[in-house]
Design an enzyme around this catalytic site. Sequence first.
Site, PDB file in Angstrom:
ATOM      1  N   GLU A   1      91.162 -44.167 -52.703  1.00 61.05           N
ATOM      2  CA  GLU A   1      91.315 -42.744 -53.013  1.00 61.05           C
ATOM      3  C   GLU A   1      92.470 -42.132 -52.214  1.00 61.05           C
ATOM      4  O   GLU A   1      93.386 -41.562 -52.785  1.00 61.05           O
ATOM      5  CB  GLU A   1      90.010 -41.993 -52.689  1.00 61.05           C
ATOM      6  CG  GLU A   1      90.071 -40.495 -52.945  1.00 61.05           C
ATOM      7  CD  GLU A   1      90.090 -40.128 -54.421  1.00 61.05           C
ATOM      8  OE1 GLU A   1      89.728 -41.003 -55.252  1.00 61.05           O
ATOM      9  OE2 GLU A   1      90.463 -39.000 -54.758  1.00 61.05           O
TER      10      GLU A   1
ATOM     11  N   ASP B   1      90.342 -35.140 -40.275  1.00 61.67           N
ATOM     12  CA  ASP B   1      91.386 -36.159 -40.431  1.00 61.67           C
ATOM     13  C   ASP B   1      91.843 -36.746 -39.100  1.00 61.67           C
ATOM     14  O   ASP B   1      93.000 -36.582 -38.681  1.00 61.67           O
ATOM     15  CB  ASP B   1      92.589 -35.557 -41.183  1.00 61.67           C
ATOM     16  CG  ASP B   1      92.208 -35.014 -42.546  1.00 61.67           C
ATOM     17  OD1 ASP B   1      91.322 -35.605 -43.192  1.00 61.67           O
ATOM     18  OD2 ASP B   1      92.789 -33.993 -42.969  1.00 61.67           O
TER      19      ASP B   1
HETATM   20  O1  FUB Z   1      92.301 -32.611 -44.927  1.00 64.92           O
HETATM   21  C1  FUB Z   1      92.924 -32.495 -46.186  1.00 64.92           C
HETATM   22  C2  FUB Z   1      92.755 -33.757 -46.977  1.00 64.92           C
HETATM   23  O2  FUB Z   1      91.378 -34.052 -47.106  1.00 64.92           O
HETATM   24  C3  FUB Z   1      93.322 -34.977 -46.321  1.00 64.92           C
HETATM   25  O3  FUB Z   1      94.722 -35.076 -46.441  1.00 64.92           O
HETATM   26  C4  FUB Z   1      92.571 -36.036 -47.008  1.00 64.92           C
HETATM   27  O4  FUB Z   1      92.656 -37.287 -46.384  1.00 64.92           O
HETATM   28  C5  FUB Z   1      91.177 -35.454 -47.005  1.00 64.92           C
HETATM   29  O5  FUB Z   1      90.534 -35.715 -45.789  1.00 64.92           O
END
Ligand code: FUB
Length: 457
Positions: A218, A44
């Site tokens: 998404e 992220d």
């Molecule tokens: O890293 C946890 C979750 O997975 C994030 O909040 C989303 O964007 C996805 O990458």
Amino acid sequence: MKLAPRLAPRHAIAAMVSLLCIATLLPAVARADNPIVQHIYTADPAPLVHNGRVYLYTGHDEDGSTWFTMKEWRVWSSADMVNWTDHGSPLNLATFSWAKSDAWAGQAVYRNGKFYWYVPVTSRATGRYAIGVAVSDSPTGPFRDAIGRPLVENGEIDPSVFIDDNGQAYLYWGNPNLWYLRLNADMISYSGGPTQIPLTTAGFGTRTGDPNRPTLYEEGPWVYKRNGLYYNVFAAKCCSEFIAYSTAPGPTGPWTYRGTIMPTQGSSFTNHPGVIDFNGSSYFFYHNGALPGGGGYTRSVAVEKFSYNADGGFPTINMTTTGAPQIGTLNPYVRQEAETIAWGSGIETEPSSEGGMNIGWLANGDWIKVKGVAFGAGAASFSARVASAGSGGAIELRLDSPTGTVVGNCNVPVTGGWQTWTSVSCPVNGATGTHDLYLKFTGGSGNLFNVNWWQFN
Ligand code: FUB
């Protein structure tokens, strides 16, 4: 997001990375520089340009995760896009007394001398996803909870913050919906309530096969403005995700779907965008499962350089193992942190008693690569700050590969503690021009020594 099996412990990862890199290196110098970090899993990405450096805020996927098991966030920085300094973890779940779990995707911004980091976590009281805000005087922290409670809580994740030219700041977030609110100038409160952005197929594309999610949106919005056009870059369609984008004439829309940026690639069923302009070029950050043991819950952040199309649209950006080219060179005649690394094999990092981080858990044959080191007319000597409660050893200075020409060899004594620091130095011969520098750690068995910083003279 859906489940996928996984895993490998840290030292196995290090060994596999080491083998992979050595194998890659044998025929030529061409070396992978993506993913950006090799000693832990990162996810992220949220880049921030400040005072001539890129600060990269990431999550941290735990080794062996079989879910998004994330307890802390990490900070990295670079002035040249290839050598990245590890600033450790200045923010974790415990920073928010009200948070229980899920240190997921956030973003940090700078305003009025402070850095504000917006993150999603699960609330201890309600069990729902909420957005917290942490604040610091420094881009590398430490960060503290700015308000002691959630900034906003509606069960949705992935905050992105954008400050418009007129000073109005916006917080965007959401999965499965997409929301925004208007932050006040203090960045820790807001006016009005959360407003839902209509997820129309004209605005966010058409998803087939899921009547509950008619559009491609998404999660993971990344909202910014460039040349008068507002961009919302987001993770599209689950699963696996790809990265798509929409544009709008204003910060609240109306949004028009513009297509795919990064197709589904890279062994992770999620992806997450971060886009910046830095030093006259544009960069696209994302994550994948490229490290050994990597996958949907053991992700790694990577970066590509790109150019916008003439109409402001994105080109297709594919994941690579080479990453972005270096901006300029690295100066070896000023103190360089040992945790400033283009590629590391077998190393780990930890907070140093002298400030910042040090590299450690160095076993015989481990190494770090520092890319594009400008020795100029030639270095005469090398100094390093070292500590050892192990067996000590030596730092071999090699050019262009872990098996390249040795230009120096610095003995490291036992100092009596892993944080008992002393300085060592040794002569250097043959280090001229610009090379990739390899600091290779040699000695007996077990952990040899730690290194805090180094410098050529
Ligand atoms: O890293 C946890 C979750 O997975 C994030 O909040 C989303 O964007 C996805 O990458």
